[in-house]
Scaffold this motif. Structure first.
Motif, PDB file in Angstrom:
ATOM      1  N   LYS A  24       0.835  -1.200   0.000  1.00 31.50           N
ATOM      2  CA  LYS A  24       0.000   0.000   0.000  1.00 31.50           C
ATOM      3  C   LYS A  24       0.865   1.243   0.000  1.00 31.50           C
ATOM      4  N   LYS A  25       0.349   2.273  -0.607  1.00 37.21           N
ATOM      5  CA  LYS A  25       1.063   3.536  -0.695  1.00 37.21           C
ATOM      6  C   LYS A  25       0.906   4.377   0.570  1.00 37.21           C
ATOM      7  N   ARG A  26      -0.245   4.255   1.227  1.00 30.58           N
ATOM      8  CA  ARG A  26      -0.530   5.025   2.431  1.00 30.58           C
ATOM      9  C   ARG A  26      -1.700   4.404   3.175  1.00 30.58           C
ATOM     10  N   GLY A  27      -2.006   4.971   4.312  1.00 29.92           N
ATOM     11  CA  GLY A  27      -3.156   4.520   5.082  1.00 29.92           C
ATOM     12  C   GLY A  27      -2.824   3.387   6.037  1.00 29.92           C
ATOM     13  N   VAL A  28      -3.865   2.709   6.478  1.00 30.44           N
ATOM     14  CA  VAL A  28      -3.731   1.626   7.442  1.00 30.44           C
ATOM     15  C   VAL A  28      -3.015   0.445   6.796  1.00 30.44           C
ATOM     16  N   ILE A  29      -1.920   0.001   7.418  1.00 29.48           N
ATOM     17  CA  ILE A  29      -1.205  -1.159   6.882  1.00 29.48           C
ATOM     18  C   ILE A  29      -1.435  -2.418   7.706  1.00 29.48           C
ATOM     19  N   LEU A  61      -7.197  -4.759  10.233  1.00 23.42           N
ATOM     20  CA  LEU A  61      -7.957  -3.515  10.343  1.00 23.42           C
ATOM     21  C   LEU A  61      -8.334  -2.988   8.971  1.00 23.42           C
ATOM     22  N   SER A  62      -7.411  -3.030   8.023  1.00 18.21           N
ATOM     23  CA  SER A  62      -7.694  -2.570   6.660  1.00 18.21           C
ATOM     24  C   SER A  62      -8.852  -3.354   6.049  1.00 18.21           C
ATOM     25  N   ASN A  63      -8.846  -4.662   6.225  1.00 16.64           N
ATOM     26  CA  ASN A  63      -9.932  -5.503   5.707  1.00 16.64           C
ATOM     27  C   ASN A  63     -11.261  -5.180   6.389  1.00 16.64           C
ATOM     28  N   ALA A  64     -11.225  -5.013   7.705  1.00 15.76           N
ATOM     29  CA  ALA A  64     -12.452  -4.721   8.445  1.00 15.76           C
ATOM     30  C   ALA A  64     -13.049  -3.381   8.017  1.00 15.76           C
ATOM     31  N   LEU A  65     -12.214  -2.358   7.879  1.00 14.49           N
ATOM     32  CA  LEU A  65     -12.700  -1.047   7.461  1.00 14.49           C
ATOM     33  C   LEU A  65     -13.260  -1.085   6.042  1.00 14.49           C
ATOM     34  N   ALA A  66     -12.591  -1.826   5.164  1.00  8.87           N
ATOM     35  CA  ALA A  66     -13.054  -1.931   3.775  1.00  8.87           C
ATOM     36  C   ALA A  66     -14.401  -2.637   3.680  1.00  8.87           C
ATOM     37  N   GLY A  67     -14.729  -3.449   4.659  1.00  8.83           N
ATOM     38  CA  GLY A  67     -15.989  -4.184   4.651  1.00  8.83           C
ATOM     39  C   GLY A  67     -17.175  -3.428   5.224  1.00  8.83           C
ATOM     40  N   LEU A  68     -16.968  -2.206   5.698  1.00  8.78           N
ATOM     41  CA  LEU A  68     -18.073  -1.432   6.277  1.00  8.78           C
ATOM     42  C   LEU A  68     -19.037  -0.947   5.209  1.00  8.78           C
ATOM     43  N   ALA A  94      -5.709   7.437  12.097  1.00 12.52           N
ATOM     44  CA  ALA A  94      -5.484   6.451  11.032  1.00 12.52           C
ATOM     45  C   ALA A  94      -6.808   5.943  10.471  1.00 12.52           C
ATOM     46  N   ILE A  95      -7.770   5.688  11.330  1.00  7.45           N
ATOM     47  CA  ILE A  95      -9.077   5.177  10.897  1.00  7.45           C
ATOM     48  C   ILE A  95      -9.808   6.211  10.051  1.00  7.45           C
ATOM     49  N   LEU A  96      -9.781   7.475  10.480  1.00 13.81           N
ATOM     50  CA  LEU A  96     -10.500   8.524   9.746  1.00 13.81           C
ATOM     51  C   LEU A  96      -9.844   8.874   8.417  1.00 13.81           C
ATOM     52  N   ASP A  97      -8.633   8.397   8.211  1.00 12.08           N
ATOM     53  CA  ASP A  97      -7.974   8.548   6.917  1.00 12.08           C
ATOM     54  C   ASP A  97      -8.534   7.527   5.924  1.00 12.08           C
ATOM     55  N   GLU A  98      -9.246   6.529   6.427  1.00 13.76           N
ATOM     56  CA  GLU A  98      -9.754   5.433   5.602  1.00 13.76           C
ATOM     57  C   GLU A  98     -11.274   5.468   5.382  1.00 13.76           C
ATOM     58  N   ILE A  99     -12.022   5.970   6.355  1.00 20.73           N
ATOM     59  CA  ILE A  99     -13.483   5.876   6.278  1.00 20.73           C
ATOM     60  C   ILE A  99     -14.152   7.218   6.583  1.00 20.73           C
ATOM     61  N   VAL A 100     -15.453   7.266   6.289  1.00 21.23           N
ATOM     62  CA  VAL A 100     -16.273   8.439   6.600  1.00 21.23           C
ATOM     63  C   VAL A 100     -17.274   8.022   7.674  1.00 21.23           C
ATOM     64  N   VAL A 101     -17.364   8.829   8.724  1.00 18.70           N
ATOM     65  CA  VAL A 101     -18.215   8.535   9.877  1.00 18.70           C
ATOM     66  C   VAL A 101     -19.351   9.538   9.937  1.00 18.70           C
ATOM     67  N   PHE A 155     -19.270  15.009   6.177  1.00 20.72           N
ATOM     68  CA  PHE A 155     -18.686  14.182   7.226  1.00 20.72           C
ATOM     69  C   PHE A 155     -17.194  13.917   7.044  1.00 20.72           C
ATOM     70  N   ILE A 156     -16.619  14.402   5.955  1.00 16.23           N
ATOM     71  CA  ILE A 156     -15.208  14.131   5.693  1.00 16.23           C
ATOM     72  C   ILE A 156     -14.340  14.914   6.679  1.00 16.23           C
ATOM     73  N   ILE A 157     -13.411  14.204   7.309  1.00 17.30           N
ATOM     74  CA  ILE A 157     -12.492  14.806   8.273  1.00 17.30           C
ATOM     75  C   ILE A 157     -11.087  14.658   7.714  1.00 17.30           C
ATOM     76  N   ASP A 158     -10.379  15.742   7.651  1.00 15.62           N
ATOM     77  CA  ASP A 158      -8.995  15.722   7.183  1.00 15.62           C
ATOM     78  C   ASP A 158      -8.110  15.311   8.360  1.00 15.62           C
ATOM     79  N   PRO A 159      -7.525  14.106   8.319  1.00 13.85           N
ATOM     80  CA  PRO A 159      -6.696  13.656   9.441  1.00 13.85           C
ATOM     81  C   PRO A 159      -5.530  14.592   9.747  1.00 13.85           C
TER      82      PRO A 159
END
Length: 145
Positions: free
Chosen positions: A2-7, A11-18, A57-64, A138-142
């Motif tokens: 991966k270039k960036r984000g959660v490695i 956790l990466s798989n779990a977030l992608a499955g939301l 790190a989480i908010l760099d991957e998902i929108v809450v 809802f986008i948060i800039d980490p």
């Protein structure tokens, strides 16, 4: 690689499955994680990583769209409480009892355990829709955290 984000692969798989409306819990080192719920354990040692680092790190991957915390946090962990108030400016922020939060954890899609030691550093995060017009507010800039 991966270039960036959660490695962390789990956790990466779990977030992608939301999906929209799914929720998960970011918890402190002492939270009673139910046996039936997937545990993503990031804790390395006491205090590492802390809640703030994990959340960034989480908010760099998902929108809450919605955040739920224990109302006890306000009195017993004001530093964490004020941090969350600054981060989640547009999201609905609900405060419930710690006992209710523990019950909601039973139905979480997964639980992320940090090394955080500050009292009541447990955050239930609800995923927003991926549709551009619904998620923009809802986008948060980490980098701003």
């Amino acid at each position: 690689m991966k270039k960036r984000g959660v490695i962390n692969q789990q956790l990466s798989n779990a977030l992608a499955g939301l999906g929209h409306g799914d929720y998960f819990l970011l918890c402190d080192a002492g939270f009673p994680i139910p046996k039936e719920v997937e545990r993503v354990d990031l804790a390395l040692t006491f205090g590492i990583p802390n809640m703030d680092q994990c959340l960034k790190a989480i908010l760099d991957e998902i929108v809450v769209q919605k955040v739920t915390i224990a109302k006890e946090m306000k009195d017993l962990n004001d530093e964490g409480y004020q941090f969350l108030k600054r981060v989640f400016k547009n999201q609905k922020l609900c405060e419930i009892s710690q006992a209710e939060l523990v019950k909601l954890a039973d139905n979480a899609k997964f639980i992320v355990r940090s090394g955080e030691l500050r009292c009541y550093s447990n955050i239930l995060l609800e995923a927003a829709s991926g549709v551009e017009t619904f998620k923009n507010d809802f986008i948060i800039d980490p980098a701003q955290i």
